[in-house]
Design an enzyme around this catalytic site. Sequence first.
Site, mmCIF file in Angstrom:
data_model
loop_
_atom_site.group_PDB
_atom_site.id
_atom_site.type_symbol
_atom_site.label_atom_id
_atom_site.label_comp_id
_atom_site.label_asym_id
_atom_site.label_seq_id
_atom_site.Cartn_x
_atom_site.Cartn_y
_atom_site.Cartn_z
ATOM 1 N N GLY A 133 -1.714 -16.444 4.347
ATOM 2 C CA GLY A 133 -1.324 -15.598 3.230
ATOM 3 C C GLY A 133 -2.307 -14.459 3.069
ATOM 4 C CB VAL A 134 -3.136 -11.523 4.746
ATOM 5 C CG1 VAL A 134 -4.123 -12.435 5.443
ATOM 6 C CG2 VAL A 134 -1.898 -11.330 5.615
ATOM 7 N N GLY A 135 -1.685 -11.499 1.298
ATOM 8 C CA GLY A 135 -1.165 -10.582 0.297
ATOM 9 C C GLY A 135 -2.294 -10.031 -0.546
ATOM 10 C CE LYS A 136 -0.693 -9.725 -6.687
ATOM 11 N NZ LYS A 136 -0.351 -9.501 -8.110
ATOM 12 C CB VAL A 137 -5.904 -13.273 -3.202
ATOM 13 C CG1 VAL A 137 -7.252 -13.966 -3.049
ATOM 14 C CG2 VAL A 137 -5.559 -13.116 -4.675
ATOM 15 N N GLY A 138 -5.513 -12.538 -0.200
ATOM 16 C CA GLY A 138 -5.900 -12.832 1.169
ATOM 17 C C GLY A 138 -6.473 -11.647 1.919
ATOM 18 C CE LYS A 163 -0.151 -18.480 -13.224
ATOM 19 N NZ LYS A 163 -1.465 -17.985 -12.822
#
Length: 366
Positions: free
Chosen positions: A187-192, A87
Amino acid sequence: MSVTPSSSPVDVFELGAEHEQVVFASDPATGLRAIIAIHSTALGPALGGTRFYPYASTDDAVRDVLDLSRGMSYKAALAGLDLGGGKAVIIGDPATLKSEALLRAYGRFVQTLGGRYRTACDIGTFSADMDHVARECDYVTGRTVAHGGAGDSSVLTAYGVFQGMRAAAQVAWGEPTLAGRTVGVAGVGKVGRHLVRHLVEDGADVVVTDVHAPAVDAVVAEHPGVRAVATTEELVASPLDVYAPCAMGGAISDEVVEVLSARVVCGAANNQLAHPGVEKALADRGIVYAPDYCVNAGGLIQVADELDPAGFSFERAQQRATGIFDTTLAILAHAEAEHVSPALAADRIAEARMRDVGRLRSIWVG
């Protein structure tokens, strides 16, 4: 979406004792300050995303990159990939610091590792950023479709989480569906946001929250039946069947377990358990925990498919990500049979593959 700062100083050799290599890079001209951690190359070169985040201190960045890289080793092993775990983090606010020059400087840095580490997107970085990195580096995945890449890896990350959630639902309620269940997504960003779509299509009642209000507004506009609450604390205290942490790590603390009404915890965030022992608290309350690095492996599967000599195939990657359903079921069955937590069961399965299949006590050099 913040990393909890710690006042205790980091001894990299002590905290990263399991790791093969930790490398620091600085480029004052562009403002680049980056750290790459390679946890294991027992199964192959380390693959993991680059997180661009305004850490409060270098110590916090070191802790995060060590935790995340270790998780990537286990994630790749559990997903059946011939890859190790690594990472990278870039310290700073991507909204103000990110530039083509910085990304290209970072690419030159990654190139010096000779392929032992292959990078991709993570929080704060996108496929277009990887295209810039790739102008200086041969070891980049997660590129845009226009450049032969897999594009946005959050697509299959969310798909895999949904498959893991279906498996957990089967264990909890006897059917592999979220229809009629209330699912809270933090969390509703890129994945959510992709996960919400799968849940709505499956007939779930979805409640969301995010520290970034526009992200919530976008999801509610796309899915009018979705409800929103102001904070994660409010979401956790709400009546839920499933809790899906999809932001930063450490989301499942003792305090959360105490108030959580959900029967299932399954989300996209990495390193969800705040500390050792939380997994026992979940089990004691009868909560089914789908280990994060199992269910969120879809993104890794997606970008890893770019390494296929025939080129990237979304259909092939999606078929492999569908297997997260069976892997999650196997982990939960192992946990029940051995009377251990799902987190420990997942660790045992991943460690067995690294031990039995991997290049034991060797270092991948290309």
